[in-house]
Motif scaffolding. Sequence first.
Motif, mmCIF file in Angstrom:
data_model
loop_
_atom_site.group_PDB
_atom_site.id
_atom_site.type_symbol
_atom_site.label_atom_id
_atom_site.label_comp_id
_atom_site.label_asym_id
_atom_site.label_seq_id
_atom_site.Cartn_x
_atom_site.Cartn_y
_atom_site.Cartn_z
ATOM 1 N N ILE A 5 -6.673 -18.127 25.434
ATOM 2 C CA ILE A 5 -5.332 -19.000 24.982
ATOM 3 C C ILE A 5 -4.656 -18.146 23.945
ATOM 4 C CG2 ILE A 5 -4.547 -20.798 23.942
ATOM 5 C CD1 ILE A 5 -6.640 -22.511 25.248
ATOM 6 N N LEU A 6 -5.441 -17.546 23.032
ATOM 7 C CA LEU A 6 -4.784 -16.608 22.135
ATOM 8 C C LEU A 6 -4.031 -15.402 22.544
ATOM 9 C CD1 LEU A 6 -7.305 -16.764 19.173
ATOM 10 C CD2 LEU A 6 -5.193 -17.892 19.291
ATOM 11 N N VAL A 7 -4.697 -14.821 23.626
ATOM 12 C CA VAL A 7 -4.012 -13.546 24.488
ATOM 13 C C VAL A 7 -2.963 -14.037 25.168
ATOM 14 C CG1 VAL A 7 -4.474 -11.983 26.273
ATOM 15 C CG2 VAL A 7 -6.269 -12.346 24.634
ATOM 16 N N MET A 8 -2.894 -15.182 25.733
ATOM 17 C CA MET A 8 -1.689 -15.779 26.423
ATOM 18 C C MET A 8 -0.684 -15.942 25.533
ATOM 19 S SD MET A 8 -2.239 -15.916 29.830
ATOM 20 C CE MET A 8 -3.433 -16.165 30.918
ATOM 21 N N MET A 9 -1.047 -16.592 24.284
ATOM 22 C CA MET A 9 0.195 -16.893 23.148
ATOM 23 C C MET A 9 0.580 -15.538 22.619
ATOM 24 S SD MET A 9 -1.993 -20.294 21.552
ATOM 25 C CE MET A 9 -0.770 -20.547 20.286
ATOM 26 N N ALA A 10 -0.186 -14.773 22.508
ATOM 27 C CA ALA A 10 0.219 -13.399 22.007
ATOM 28 C C ALA A 10 1.257 -12.580 22.915
ATOM 29 C CB ALA A 10 -1.037 -12.431 21.711
ATOM 30 N N PHE A 11 1.050 -12.926 24.308
ATOM 31 C CA PHE A 11 1.858 -12.516 25.438
ATOM 32 C C PHE A 11 3.169 -13.000 25.497
ATOM 33 C CE2 PHE A 11 3.331 -13.072 29.669
ATOM 34 C CZ PHE A 11 3.783 -11.504 30.215
ATOM 35 N N LEU A 12 3.248 -14.487 25.159
ATOM 36 C CA LEU A 12 4.472 -15.268 25.034
ATOM 37 C C LEU A 12 5.188 -14.621 23.732
ATOM 38 C CD1 LEU A 12 3.012 -18.536 26.283
ATOM 39 C CD2 LEU A 12 4.676 -17.311 27.435
ATOM 40 N N ASP A 13 4.676 -14.906 22.619
ATOM 41 C CA ASP A 13 5.210 -14.613 21.495
ATOM 42 C C ASP A 13 4.536 -14.339 20.224
ATOM 43 O OD1 ASP A 13 8.032 -14.596 20.041
ATOM 44 O OD2 ASP A 13 6.722 -15.849 18.625
ATOM 45 N N VAL B 231 4.818 -26.260 12.425
ATOM 46 C CA VAL B 231 5.158 -24.770 12.050
ATOM 47 C C VAL B 231 5.807 -24.018 13.235
ATOM 48 C CG1 VAL B 231 4.556 -22.607 10.929
ATOM 49 C CG2 VAL B 231 3.496 -24.548 10.347
ATOM 50 N N VAL B 232 4.861 -24.120 14.337
ATOM 51 C CA VAL B 232 5.339 -23.335 15.696
ATOM 52 C C VAL B 232 6.721 -24.120 16.188
ATOM 53 C CG1 VAL B 232 4.774 -22.852 18.146
ATOM 54 C CG2 VAL B 232 3.143 -22.457 16.155
ATOM 55 N N LEU B 233 6.844 -25.216 15.997
ATOM 56 C CA LEU B 233 7.871 -25.936 16.619
ATOM 57 C C LEU B 233 9.243 -25.603 15.805
ATOM 58 C CD1 LEU B 233 9.251 -28.074 18.386
ATOM 59 C CD2 LEU B 233 8.865 -29.805 16.768
ATOM 60 N N GLY B 234 8.998 -25.420 14.534
ATOM 61 C CA GLY B 234 10.167 -25.079 13.290
ATOM 62 C C GLY B 234 10.475 -23.438 13.691
ATOM 63 N N VAL B 235 9.316 -22.684 13.713
ATOM 64 C CA VAL B 235 9.660 -21.182 13.709
ATOM 65 C C VAL B 235 10.086 -21.048 15.241
ATOM 66 C CG1 VAL B 235 8.707 -19.057 14.060
ATOM 67 C CG2 VAL B 235 8.102 -20.505 12.223
ATOM 68 N N GLY C 48 18.186 -16.940 20.303
ATOM 69 C CA GLY C 48 17.886 -16.430 21.619
ATOM 70 C C GLY C 48 17.101 -15.334 21.514
ATOM 71 N N GLU C 49 16.122 -15.362 20.866
ATOM 72 C CA GLU C 49 15.020 -14.316 20.708
ATOM 73 C C GLU C 49 14.223 -14.788 21.796
ATOM 74 O OE1 GLU C 49 13.454 -13.084 17.022
ATOM 75 O OE2 GLU C 49 15.043 -14.390 16.065
ATOM 76 N N ILE C 50 14.094 -16.096 22.088
ATOM 77 C CA ILE C 50 12.805 -16.418 23.145
ATOM 78 C C ILE C 50 13.759 -17.404 24.257
ATOM 79 C CG2 ILE C 50 10.929 -15.927 21.779
ATOM 80 C CD1 ILE C 50 10.593 -18.788 21.276
ATOM 81 N N GLU C 51 13.112 -17.661 25.163
ATOM 82 C CA GLU C 51 13.748 -19.073 26.219
ATOM 83 C C GLU C 51 12.737 -20.147 25.763
ATOM 84 O OE1 GLU C 51 15.971 -18.251 28.209
ATOM 85 O OE2 GLU C 51 16.270 -16.220 28.015
ATOM 86 N N ILE C 52 13.501 -21.058 26.302
ATOM 87 C CA ILE C 52 12.926 -22.662 25.826
ATOM 88 C C ILE C 52 11.577 -22.828 26.682
ATOM 89 C CG2 ILE C 52 14.501 -23.480 27.883
ATOM 90 C CD1 ILE C 52 13.356 -25.245 24.305
ATOM 91 N N GLY C 53 11.729 -22.063 27.901
ATOM 92 C CA GLY C 53 10.436 -22.341 28.698
ATOM 93 C C GLY C 53 9.137 -21.572 27.963
ATOM 94 N N VAL C 54 9.660 -20.678 27.157
ATOM 95 C CA VAL C 54 8.402 -19.719 26.559
ATOM 96 C C VAL C 54 7.806 -20.598 25.432
ATOM 97 C CG1 VAL C 54 7.980 -18.011 24.680
ATOM 98 C CG2 VAL C 54 9.499 -17.446 26.818
ATOM 99 N N LEU C 55 8.778 -21.232 24.616
ATOM 100 C CA LEU C 55 8.551 -22.233 23.537
ATOM 101 C C LEU C 55 7.592 -23.430 24.038
ATOM 102 C CD1 LEU C 55 8.757 -23.122 20.427
ATOM 103 C CD2 LEU C 55 10.762 -24.279 20.998
ATOM 104 N N LEU D 184 2.438 -26.002 24.917
ATOM 105 C CA LEU D 184 1.356 -26.345 25.563
ATOM 106 C C LEU D 184 0.030 -25.769 25.263
ATOM 107 C CD1 LEU D 184 3.081 -26.843 29.178
ATOM 108 C CD2 LEU D 184 2.226 -28.701 27.411
ATOM 109 N N TYR D 185 0.095 -24.396 25.213
ATOM 110 C CA TYR D 185 -1.086 -23.660 25.063
ATOM 111 C C TYR D 185 -1.880 -24.293 23.448
ATOM 112 C CZ TYR D 185 -1.296 -20.247 28.590
ATOM 113 O OH TYR D 185 -1.263 -19.688 29.759
ATOM 114 N N LEU D 186 -0.830 -24.477 22.782
ATOM 115 C CA LEU D 186 -1.324 -24.956 21.392
ATOM 116 C C LEU D 186 -2.005 -26.302 21.388
ATOM 117 C CD1 LEU D 186 -1.298 -24.247 18.371
ATOM 118 C CD2 LEU D 186 0.749 -25.543 18.160
#
Length: 627
Positions: A160-168, A269-273, A281-288, A293-295
């Motif tokens: 999961i952490l690897v996936m999260m790192a891949f996302l952002d 914290v993640v929701l705010g950041v 525009g640094e990331i898409e809404i789907g990435v967030l 979800l991973y969190l």
Amino acid sequence: MTPNDEQTNERAAILSTSAWRDMLSYLRPQRGLLLLGGLLALLGSMAGVVQPLAAQMVVDGLGSGETVTRALVVLTGMVVLAAVLNTIGYYILQRIAESVVLDSRRRLLGRLMRLRLTETARYQPGDLMSRVTTDTSLLRTVVSQALVETVTGAVVVVVILVMMAFLDPVMLGVTFGVLVVAALCIGLIVPHIQTATDRVQREVGDLNSSLERVLGTFRTVKAAGAEREELRASEGSAERAWRHGVRVGALEAVNGTTVGVAIQAAFLVVLGVGGARVATGEIEIGVLIAFLLYLFYLVSPMGSLVSAAANFNVGAAALKRIREVLALEPERCEAEPGSALATPEGADPEPLGVSFDGVVFRYAPDAPTVHHGVGFEVPEGGLTAFVGPSGAGKSTVFSLLERFYEPEEGTIRVGGREISEWPLSDLRSVIGYVEQDAPVLAGTLRENLTLGARGASEESIRDIVARTRLDALVERLPDGLDTVVGHRGNTLSGGERQRVAIARALLRRPRILLLDEATSQLDAANELAVREIVEELRREITVLVVAHRLSTVTMADRIVVMEAGRVRATGSHAELVAGDSLYRDLAATQFLVSDRDVEGGDGEGGGTGTHPLVAVGAAADGDRPAP
């Protein structure tokens, strides 16, 4: 290296074994199933890990107006696959856990059945029972949860952490910082859980010991009106176990809450950041959404890791208590004890001689010496009686012959062979032993009679029942030999229990028979019957008896007089009345020899005065002079 050194080293090795290594020794026979169950559980978890990516595909498809049917099918398939794999994996792990519990109980039972009597004094019976039942049950949780969840949970967390790192990577850094703080807090709590759990288990063991003590002497407790006193003692252990259990619950609650709070804090914290990064525009809404979800997916494996740590500490406390029993010294049986008769049916038993030479013994290193150079010779066959004041060491002779204990010095021979050279099972198979309190086991009368002689024929059983005057009892019981006699034979009278013990010893067709006050609870008619049996047996095998009754002593071929752990004199009844003052005093007070017989002695030790230990001996042994 001596056998004692080997046993000491073995005990040290068992006690020094780590909990992980100890658990792996139980799992080694199950390693194939363990790998399969762990793999299925891991695949089920990994199927769950893919679900947030499928959810991202759905969100992105909806945002771009593309069809989401394929993504929904993938998402549904992953949910079903995860459920199936987790179910099968869980079943396999539960089966392994039950096998581990069975294996641990077999080890404990095997050790307990072979313990030396000196080792059983270390623990209360109820505490040992608790280790076989309660402590081994805790291993089920360790295997099915702690061990596998530690591996699968750690792998899933890493994925999961690897996936999260891949996302952002930025949001991962924020999440990782919060989780590290939570892990440090949990690491401070977990050791206290093990300590508190160990105390719970010890108090449960004390509670079992208290109950075993009361239920084993229930009539005595009730007759003394001590129910309330014993209840307070048992409730004390229960309350202490409750307090430590509450402490365990509190610590585990803090552990679980710490994980939940950490995930919620990370979410905020993640929701705010993440919201700020979406706005710029640094990331898409789907990435967030996928990241969040991973969190949330971290909650389950993180909770599993925390629960596994707590459960493993619980299991480690149980394993420590199990290791303490496995480290106790067993008897060294050169052959597996069996139920073979000492003398095959149809064959005549051959008597064996017994000799003690300079035997020194005490029951514990810090205990007083019981035997001070005891020595005597018993030829093959005949009847030998041991007499003396209470505490003279008479019953200890029998315990040493059975090798319940080992002498510090001196030599004991059976059949001209040192008993240390006899295989233990062979030695005990040629000796029939009737204890002073004549214990009867829970179960049927038949099971009690054939204990250690399961191969005895129905004809032999009927013959022994008749010879020991138990036939009237068998006829009176509702199911005859198959009647249940209750806990410790509480449905039988004292005399009946004693005759059952005698019959049990005779049914094994021994070559040496040890009778420790075997007629003390018999009435005149039944004592006569037993005496007739002994009279027959003395012509066939070697009979040794600890006796206080005149009828037993006068019929003996030889009498060994013991005092303060020494052999004072040997001889016939007439010789000892004439030549030994202690025996003469014992005879005058306990055996009721006539005044004329006593006066016929040589006057040693002051005539007919009562020996100072005689009254104590009579009170301790419960003998009453016959009228």
